[in-house]
Design a protein around this motif. Structure first.
Motif, PDB file in Angstrom:
ATOM      1  N   VAL A  19       0.844  -1.197   0.000  1.00 16.67           N
ATOM      2  CA  VAL A  19       0.000   0.000   0.000  1.00 16.67           C
ATOM      3  C   VAL A  19       0.877   1.244   0.000  1.00 16.67           C
ATOM      4  N   LEU A  20       0.516   2.198  -0.825  1.00 18.27           N
ATOM      5  CA  LEU A  20       1.211   3.478  -0.881  1.00 18.27           C
ATOM      6  C   LEU A  20       0.132   4.555  -0.956  1.00 18.27           C
ATOM      7  N   THR A  21      -0.008   5.339   0.081  1.00 13.67           N
ATOM      8  CA  THR A  21      -1.063   6.341   0.116  1.00 13.67           C
ATOM      9  C   THR A  21      -0.629   7.616  -0.595  1.00 13.67           C
ATOM     10  N   MET A  22      -1.601   8.463  -0.893  1.00 13.06           N
ATOM     11  CA  MET A  22      -1.286   9.749  -1.495  1.00 13.06           C
ATOM     12  C   MET A  22      -0.445  10.613  -0.550  1.00 13.06           C
ATOM     13  N   ASP A  23      -0.692  10.546   0.740  1.00 12.55           N
ATOM     14  CA  ASP A  23       0.136  11.301   1.682  1.00 12.55           C
ATOM     15  C   ASP A  23       1.591  10.861   1.608  1.00 12.55           C
ATOM     16  N   GLU A  24       1.804   9.571   1.439  1.00 11.04           N
ATOM     17  CA  GLU A  24       3.170   9.050   1.356  1.00 11.04           C
ATOM     18  C   GLU A  24       3.840   9.469   0.048  1.00 11.04           C
ATOM     19  N   ILE A  25       3.094   9.432  -1.042  1.00 11.54           N
ATOM     20  CA  ILE A  25       3.666   9.888  -2.317  1.00 11.54           C
ATOM     21  C   ILE A  25       3.946  11.385  -2.259  1.00 11.54           C
ATOM     22  N   ARG A  26       3.076  12.122  -1.608  1.00  8.87           N
ATOM     23  CA  ARG A  26       3.321  13.565  -1.446  1.00  8.87           C
ATOM     24  C   ARG A  26       4.582  13.824  -0.629  1.00  8.87           C
ATOM     25  N   ALA A  27       4.855  12.981   0.364  1.00  5.19           N
ATOM     26  CA  ALA A  27       6.095  13.134   1.137  1.00  5.19           C
ATOM     27  C   ALA A  27       7.316  12.920   0.254  1.00  5.19           C
ATOM     28  N   VAL A  28       7.235  11.968  -0.663  1.00  2.00           N
ATOM     29  CA  VAL A  28       8.327  11.716  -1.605  1.00  2.00           C
ATOM     30  C   VAL A  28       8.515  12.923  -2.517  1.00  2.00           C
ATOM     31  N   THR A  29       7.416  13.427  -3.069  1.00  2.00           N
ATOM     32  CA  THR A  29       7.507  14.567  -3.987  1.00  2.00           C
ATOM     33  C   THR A  29       7.979  15.815  -3.257  1.00  2.00           C
ATOM     34  N   ALA A  30       7.558  15.999  -2.011  1.00  2.00           N
ATOM     35  CA  ALA A  30       8.014  17.160  -1.236  1.00  2.00           C
ATOM     36  C   ALA A  30       9.524  17.123  -1.034  1.00  2.00           C
ATOM     37  N   PHE A  31      10.059  15.936  -0.750  1.00  4.90           N
ATOM     38  CA  PHE A  31      11.504  15.789  -0.569  1.00  4.90           C
ATOM     39  C   PHE A  31      12.242  16.110  -1.872  1.00  4.90           C
ATOM     40  N   ALA A  32      11.760  15.558  -2.970  1.00  6.33           N
ATOM     41  CA  ALA A  32      12.393  15.813  -4.266  1.00  6.33           C
ATOM     42  C   ALA A  32      12.299  17.286  -4.652  1.00  6.33           C
ATOM     43  N   MET A  33      11.135  17.866  -4.426  1.00  2.00           N
ATOM     44  CA  MET A  33      10.911  19.268  -4.784  1.00  2.00           C
ATOM     45  C   MET A  33      11.787  20.197  -3.945  1.00  2.00           C
ATOM     46  N   THR A  34      11.865  19.947  -2.634  1.00  6.85           N
ATOM     47  CA  THR A  34      12.674  20.791  -1.758  1.00  6.85           C
ATOM     48  C   THR A  34      14.144  20.736  -2.169  1.00  6.85           C
ATOM     49  N   SER A  35      14.611  19.561  -2.558  1.00  6.38           N
ATOM     50  CA  SER A  35      15.982  19.441  -3.051  1.00  6.38           C
ATOM     51  C   SER A  35      16.178  20.260  -4.314  1.00  6.38           C
ATOM     52  N   ALA A  36      15.297  20.063  -5.287  1.00 10.33           N
ATOM     53  CA  ALA A  36      15.456  20.723  -6.586  1.00 10.33           C
ATOM     54  C   ALA A  36      15.354  22.238  -6.484  1.00 10.33           C
ATOM     55  N   GLU A  37      14.534  22.721  -5.562  1.00 13.22           N
ATOM     56  CA  GLU A  37      14.394  24.177  -5.398  1.00 13.22           C
ATOM     57  C   GLU A  37      15.709  24.831  -4.992  1.00 13.22           C
ATOM     58  N   LEU A  38      16.577  24.090  -4.339  1.00  8.90           N
ATOM     59  CA  LEU A  38      17.855  24.659  -3.885  1.00  8.90           C
ATOM     60  C   LEU A  38      18.747  25.071  -5.050  1.00  8.90           C
ATOM     61  N   VAL A  39      18.581  24.400  -6.190  1.00 14.14           N
ATOM     62  CA  VAL A  39      19.487  24.669  -7.316  1.00 14.14           C
ATOM     63  C   VAL A  39      18.785  25.305  -8.514  1.00 14.14           C
ATOM     64  N   LEU A  40      17.477  25.492  -8.426  1.00 20.28           N
ATOM     65  CA  LEU A  40      16.773  26.153  -9.537  1.00 20.28           C
ATOM     66  C   LEU A  40      17.384  27.512  -9.883  1.00 20.28           C
ATOM     67  N   PRO A  41      17.774  28.355  -8.899  1.00 20.67           N
ATOM     68  CA  PRO A  41      18.361  29.648  -9.267  1.00 20.67           C
ATOM     69  C   PRO A  41      19.605  29.529 -10.150  1.00 20.67           C
ATOM     70  N   LEU A  42      20.346  28.434 -10.008  1.00 22.79           N
ATOM     71  CA  LEU A  42      21.545  28.266 -10.836  1.00 22.79           C
ATOM     72  C   LEU A  42      21.162  27.952 -12.279  1.00 22.79           C
ATOM     73  N   PHE A  43      20.052  27.245 -12.482  1.00 27.31           N
ATOM     74  CA  PHE A  43      19.568  27.068 -13.857  1.00 27.31           C
ATOM     75  C   PHE A  43      19.119  28.406 -14.420  1.00 27.31           C
ATOM     76  N   GLU A  44      18.326  29.134 -13.644  1.00 27.41           N
ATOM     77  CA  GLU A  44      17.748  30.382 -14.162  1.00 27.41           C
ATOM     78  C   GLU A  44      18.796  31.464 -14.368  1.00 27.41           C
ATOM     79  N   ALA A  45      19.909  31.381 -13.651  1.00 29.12           N
ATOM     80  CA  ALA A  45      20.993  32.327 -13.896  1.00 29.12           C
ATOM     81  C   ALA A  45      21.610  32.100 -15.270  1.00 29.12           C
ATOM     82  N   CYS A  46      21.615  30.838 -15.716  1.00 25.68           N
ATOM     83  CA  CYS A  46      22.178  30.499 -17.030  1.00 25.68           C
ATOM     84  C   CYS A  46      21.145  30.604 -18.144  1.00 25.68           C
TER      85      CYS A  46
END
Length: 200
Positions: A19-46
């Motif tokens: 079983v994998l609930t939507m809350d659990e999948i959201r926790a996975v996506t939140a972790f991935a998103m929080t990581s990616a947000e740290l480096v988005l400014p470096l993409f947008e600078a280029c």
């Protein structure tokens, strides 16, 4: 003469292994998103005119904050990946790939397959690769920086999947290292979440 070809057979849908609930999948996506947000400014600078990675993170955020999974994640994830491949340097490439993988993580499947670990950790691995290529002044361990973002619920989900092996490229090896570091952390019970159907 009948020249019509038969339609390709539909792939049989695998039975979920757990079983994998939507809350659990959201926790996975939140972790991935929080990581990616740290480096988005470096993409947008280029690539200041290219909004595709930001659009992918917006789609990930919509899901994290309660929206249903939708075409938004399915469309913006590969668009961000294309932005990465079109970038002229490794830093914007990995930053855009992190954003695309964050949106794609919304479609993590409850299958006992080590490949699924990429949906959980690859965005963060691309983020770490950006830190390696563009180190900050604080000189902290980039892997530990990401490990510290993991919640008990994220780690609980990770433990349902087989360990992933080390691949041939740096990002694959970082996924493997993250997988080991997170599994080796002391486990604490995740907070109770409402049980929501996996099909939502």
């Amino acid at each position: 003469m009948n020249l019509r070809s038969d339609p390709p057979p539909r792939r049989k849908r695998r039975t979920p292994d757990f079983v994998l609930t939507m809350d659990e999948i959201r926790a996975v996506t939140a972790f991935a998103m929080t990581s990616a947000e740290l480096v988005l400014p470096l993409f947008e600078a280029c690539q200041p005119e290219d909004s595709r990675p930001r659009d992918a993170l917006a789609a990930a955020a919509a899901f994290v904050h309660g929206d249903r999974r939708s075409r938004a994640q399915r469309v913006t994830a590969p668009a961000a990946h294309r932005a990465g491949r079109e970038a002229a340097a490794p830093v914007p490439f990995h930053a855009a790939m992190a954003a695309g993988d964050a949106a794609a993580s919304a479609y993590l499947h409850p299958l006992a397959d080590a490949v699924q670990v990429n949906h959980i950790l690859r965005a963060s691995a691309h983020t770490i690769r950006v830190f390696e290529l563009h180190p900050s002044e604080d000189a902290c361990d980039p892997v530990e920086r990401i490990v510290d973002l993991a919640t008990p619920l994220l780690i609980d989900v990770l433990h349902r999947y087989p360990r992933i092996g080390a691949g041939a490229n740096r990002v694959s090896r970082l996924v493997h290292e993250l997988d080991n570091r997170l599994r080796d952390r002391p486990r604490t019970p995740p907070p109770l979440h409402g049980r929501v159907s996996e099909g939502r």
